[in-house]
Enzyme design. Structure first.
Site, PDB file in Angstrom:
ATOM      1  N   GLU A  48       0.774  -0.620  -0.225  1.00  0.00           N
ATOM      2  CA  GLU A  48       0.190   0.246   0.037  1.00  0.00           C
ATOM      3  C   GLU A  48       0.878   1.240  -0.126  1.00  0.00           C
ATOM      4  OE1 GLU A  48      -3.881   1.516   2.750  1.00  0.00           O
ATOM      5  OE2 GLU A  48      -2.024   0.205   3.169  1.00  0.00           O
TER       6      GLU A  48
ATOM      7  N   ASP B 180       7.473   9.234   3.654  1.00  0.00           N
ATOM      8  CA  ASP B 180       8.346   8.840   4.183  1.00  0.00           C
ATOM      9  C   ASP B 180       8.106   9.352   4.379  1.00  0.00           C
ATOM     10  OD1 ASP B 180      10.681   9.032   3.988  1.00  0.00           O
ATOM     11  OD2 ASP B 180      10.659   7.265   2.578  1.00  0.00           O
TER      12      ASP B 180
ATOM     13  N   ASP C 250      13.503  -2.438  12.168  1.00  0.00           N
ATOM     14  CA  ASP C 250      14.191  -2.084  11.218  1.00  0.00           C
ATOM     15  C   ASP C 250      13.121  -0.538  11.396  1.00  0.00           C
ATOM     16  OD1 ASP C 250      16.213  -1.062   9.448  1.00  0.00           O
ATOM     17  OD2 ASP C 250      15.261  -0.881   8.217  1.00  0.00           O
TER      18      ASP C 250
END
Length: 184
Positions: A4, A11, A51
């Site tokens: 998606e 980001d 992460d």
């Protein structure tokens, strides 16, 4: 597998770059609350992301809703220590570098602390800054004392001295009322 990329999203690394390299503390608090809740939800479901970093969170630029993405480094949550690093070295917890071992929950807190530092300061902390933070003597005049104390609590070198993930949303920084959410 569901991939998606909702629109209008980017980001978090791109987001802070579009806003001069850092964002306001109040907006960072909203983002961090969502990031922490996402990490906690992963743990509840037995998943360790491994992460956590700005690049692995999408933010809706209109609503400021945040989503955790990219579980490619993820693993099942273990109570025993991990001995391999599969995430990003810059976000690696110090115990991994010292002993080649780390536990999921303290490592997650370390990554979240680095993420917040980068959101409000525009870059990851230099080594000498990490020493000040570890001594709980780090502060910035442009940040609240509660925010600085939260960063100090997350970025302790000794994982046993870090704030625990179960206590993180109860930290005083999250108890201070937000003013308007706006970017710098």
């Amino acid at each position: 597998m569901v991939l998606e990329h909702p629109s209008p999203c980017m980001d978090l690394s791109e987001f802070i770059e579009c806003h001069g390299g850092a964002i306001t503390e109040d907006l960072a608090k909203s983002i961090m609350r969502q990031a922490i809740q996402a990490a906690i939800e992963c743990f509840k479901r037995g998943v360790f992301h491994r992460d956590i970093k700005l690049e692995n969170f999408l933010i809706n630029t209109e609503t400021f809703e945040v989503k955790l993405i990219d579980f490619g480094c993820g693993d099942l949550l273990n109570k025993t220590s991990y001995t391999t690093l599969t995430g990003t070295w810059a976000y690696c917890c110090p115990e991994m570098l010292k002993t080649d071992r780390y536990h999921a929950l303290p490592a997650m807190v370390w990554s979240l602390g680095l993420m917040l530092y980068r959101l409000v300061c525009g870059k990851l902390p230099e080594k000498y800054i990490l020493y000040w933070i570890n001594d709980k003597n780090w502060y910035r005049d442009d940040l609240s004392k509660e925010c600085c104390r939260f960063i100090n609590a997350c970025l302790q070198q000794d994982p046993g001295q870090r704030i625990q993930i179960k206590d993180i949303l109860f930290h005083e920084w999250f108890q201070v009322n937000d003013s308007r959410l706006e970017v710098q």
